[in-house]
Design a protein around this motif. Sequence first.
Motif, mmCIF file in Angstrom:
data_model
loop_
_atom_site.group_PDB
_atom_site.id
_atom_site.type_symbol
_atom_site.label_atom_id
_atom_site.label_comp_id
_atom_site.label_asym_id
_atom_site.label_seq_id
_atom_site.Cartn_x
_atom_site.Cartn_y
_atom_site.Cartn_z
ATOM 1 N N ILE A 179 0.837 -1.205 0.000
ATOM 2 C CA ILE A 179 0.000 0.000 0.000
ATOM 3 C C ILE A 179 0.867 1.249 0.000
ATOM 4 C CG2 ILE A 179 -1.640 1.319 1.404
ATOM 5 C CD1 ILE A 179 -2.825 -1.377 2.288
ATOM 6 N N ALA A 180 1.955 1.231 0.788
ATOM 7 C CA ALA A 180 2.850 2.385 0.836
ATOM 8 C C ALA A 180 3.464 2.667 -0.538
ATOM 9 C CB ALA A 180 3.953 2.148 1.869
ATOM 10 N N LEU A 181 3.875 1.617 -1.237
ATOM 11 C CA LEU A 181 4.471 1.813 -2.556
ATOM 12 C C LEU A 181 3.426 2.304 -3.555
ATOM 13 C CD1 LEU A 181 6.965 -1.166 -2.915
ATOM 14 C CD2 LEU A 181 7.347 1.139 -2.067
ATOM 15 N N TYR A 182 2.182 1.849 -3.405
ATOM 16 C CA TYR A 182 1.125 2.378 -4.270
ATOM 17 C C TYR A 182 0.913 3.866 -4.021
ATOM 18 C CZ TYR A 182 -3.503 3.413 -6.062
ATOM 19 O OH TYR A 182 -4.552 3.998 -6.717
ATOM 20 N N MET A 183 0.981 4.288 -2.762
ATOM 21 C CA MET A 183 0.839 5.708 -2.454
ATOM 22 C C MET A 183 2.011 6.517 -3.004
ATOM 23 S SD MET A 183 -0.728 5.464 1.427
ATOM 24 C CE MET A 183 -0.870 7.254 1.585
ATOM 25 N N VAL A 184 3.198 5.917 -3.018
ATOM 26 C CA VAL A 184 4.332 6.566 -3.682
ATOM 27 C C VAL A 184 4.020 6.777 -5.158
ATOM 28 C CG1 VAL A 184 6.735 6.264 -4.395
ATOM 29 C CG2 VAL A 184 6.054 5.714 -2.059
ATOM 30 N N GLY A 185 3.423 5.744 -5.788
ATOM 31 C CA GLY A 185 3.028 5.878 -7.186
ATOM 32 C C GLY A 185 2.007 6.983 -7.385
ATOM 33 N N LEU A 186 1.030 7.085 -6.470
ATOM 34 C CA LEU A 186 0.033 8.163 -6.567
ATOM 35 C C LEU A 186 0.679 9.533 -6.457
ATOM 36 C CD1 LEU A 186 -2.989 6.900 -4.428
ATOM 37 C CD2 LEU A 186 -2.865 7.133 -6.916
ATOM 38 N N MET A 187 1.653 9.674 -5.562
ATOM 39 C CA MET A 187 2.334 10.956 -5.421
ATOM 40 C C MET A 187 3.113 11.302 -6.690
ATOM 41 S SD MET A 187 2.781 13.550 -3.523
ATOM 42 C CE MET A 187 2.159 12.997 -1.925
ATOM 43 N N CYS A 188 3.735 10.300 -7.302
ATOM 44 C CA CYS A 188 4.436 10.542 -8.566
ATOM 45 C C CYS A 188 3.467 10.991 -9.661
ATOM 46 C CB CYS A 188 5.173 9.279 -9.017
ATOM 47 S SG CYS A 188 6.589 8.840 -7.991
ATOM 48 N N PHE A 189 2.266 10.421 -9.627
ATOM 49 C CA PHE A 189 1.260 10.831 -10.610
ATOM 50 C C PHE A 189 0.837 12.279 -10.382
ATOM 51 C CE2 PHE A 189 -3.254 11.249 -11.783
ATOM 52 C CZ PHE A 189 -3.152 11.025 -13.144
ATOM 53 N N ARG A 190 0.638 12.659 -9.104
ATOM 54 C CA ARG A 190 0.222 14.026 -8.810
ATOM 55 C C ARG A 190 1.308 15.040 -9.150
ATOM 56 N NH1 ARG A 190 -4.088 14.038 -5.041
ATOM 57 N NH2 ARG A 190 -5.483 12.360 -5.729
ATOM 58 N N LEU A 191 2.553 14.678 -8.885
ATOM 59 C CA LEU A 191 3.650 15.629 -9.078
ATOM 60 C C LEU A 191 4.182 15.652 -10.503
ATOM 61 C CD1 LEU A 191 5.680 15.003 -5.794
ATOM 62 C CD2 LEU A 191 4.066 16.855 -6.265
ATOM 63 N N PHE A 192 4.272 14.478 -11.131
ATOM 64 C CA PHE A 192 4.943 14.383 -12.426
ATOM 65 C C PHE A 192 4.049 13.843 -13.535
ATOM 66 C CE2 PHE A 192 7.986 13.199 -8.989
ATOM 67 C CZ PHE A 192 8.652 14.415 -8.918
ATOM 68 N N ASP A 193 2.781 13.571 -13.221
ATOM 69 C CA ASP A 193 1.844 13.009 -14.190
ATOM 70 C C ASP A 193 2.368 11.688 -14.750
ATOM 71 O OD1 ASP A 193 -0.629 13.130 -15.420
ATOM 72 O OD2 ASP A 193 0.172 14.005 -17.266
ATOM 73 N N PHE A 194 3.019 10.913 -13.902
ATOM 74 C CA PHE A 194 3.571 9.608 -14.274
ATOM 75 C C PHE A 194 2.631 8.537 -13.763
ATOM 76 C CE2 PHE A 194 6.832 6.178 -14.076
ATOM 77 C CZ PHE A 194 7.316 6.303 -15.359
ATOM 78 N N PRO A 195 2.248 7.535 -14.586
ATOM 79 C CA PRO A 195 1.262 6.538 -14.136
ATOM 80 C C PRO A 195 1.644 5.879 -12.818
ATOM 81 C CG PRO A 195 1.686 6.310 -16.483
ATOM 82 C CD PRO A 195 2.673 7.316 -15.973
ATOM 83 N N ALA A 196 0.703 5.858 -11.888
ATOM 84 C CA ALA A 196 0.979 5.355 -10.539
ATOM 85 C C ALA A 196 1.460 3.904 -10.531
ATOM 86 C CB ALA A 196 -0.260 5.509 -9.658
#
Length: 431
Positions: free
Chosen positions: A268-285
């Motif tokens: 779950i923590a790594l998925y949230m890291v992916g979500l943050m990358c999506f919010r900041l860099f528009d990179f797929p979570a």
Amino acid sequence: AAWYQHAWRAMDSRVGVVPLPVYLLLAALIAGFCKLGKVPTDMSVSIAILAIGGFTCAEFGKRLPLLRHIGAAAVCATFVPSFLVYLHAIPPVLLKNVVEFTKVTNFLYLFIASIIVGSIFSMDRNVLVKGFLKIFAPLAAGTVIAALVGTAVGMALGLGWKHTLFFIVVPIMAGGVGEGAIPLSIGYAAILGLAQGDMFAQVLPPVMLGSLSAILLSGCLNFVGKRYPHLTGEGRLQPGVADDLRVSELPAGPADITNVAGAGLTAIALYMVGLMCFRLFDFPAPVAMLFVAVVLKLLRVVSPQLQQGSHVVYKFFSTAVTYPLLFAIGAAMTPWEKLIAAFTLANLITIVATVATLMATGFVVGRRLGMYPIETAIINACHSGQGGTGDVAILTAANRMQMMPFAQIATRIGGAIVVTLSLFALARLGA
């Protein structure tokens, strides 16, 4: 035999993972709530509904003559509920529960996170490195050749090369609905000056039919692998190792429950890291999550105990959650009318030709590179899948859920590249 031994035998008879008496009780309770006109919306009831629906459809598919060998369980679990919704055969109060639970909780990504993190942390480190580097060659070759063959077939059937390429072939390999069809429709609408809704209606059916073709063909490859074992590693990408999905440093004995819980929260923590990358860099979570998990594995950050717990999390989700998830996807996210809209002979032939070429190229190139050809063909099939949902269905039909990390590369990264290049090419060509 004592009476309780009969009860034990009944409890050991299962529909999917559900003991038969519990299955009958749940089915009766769900029917009772529907009769009363009010189905509770709490998570426990929703899980019960999805379990009964998913495993019922899967068991039906597993008993179909011949088709059960080519992934009928996954196909039925996904498309039977879609058809039932189209027929209004599912009570509205029941459907409302399924749709709301699926869309509000978005538990598809919990499933993908658990499968990706669990399978990566459980992989042999050397296999992980070699596999990630090698998978790009069959994927790239398959994309190019499938685009050429699919466009040529469409032209031969009178569809026109531009329509075939941009509205049939490209959507198939665009990475699904959210990451593929929607960005494509927005880009097409802006470039061509048309309504985005009209563009979406055109690109969605090839996405869904392409995914269905990939599911069926992957199931066929699983059947072929049983007949010709030298062509498959049964989920392993390369020969020469005992198992891609193994942890050589595992401690002896069963996994401790605290390690299992810790592994779940790590996913779950790594998925949230992916979500943050999506919010900041528009990179797929999912892609960001995938890369972070790989880096942690390569740096040996994850302890053997946590790796063992991750393997248990992976096995739990792949065994207990897959078919309920497919049922939810079919009922809440797969409109039957959109699927049948593309059922013209020319479209069907073009779609099947594109997906078959993509997989055949992966088969040939993978074999030339010393990889198991059936596994590389199945990874290429995920490039034509319906996003994360397609990956789940394709790998379930092929009985190779441990290949989810490679499937995500094919779907997410491959799809993003196809969408970007297609919009660039259409902008240069114009209407």
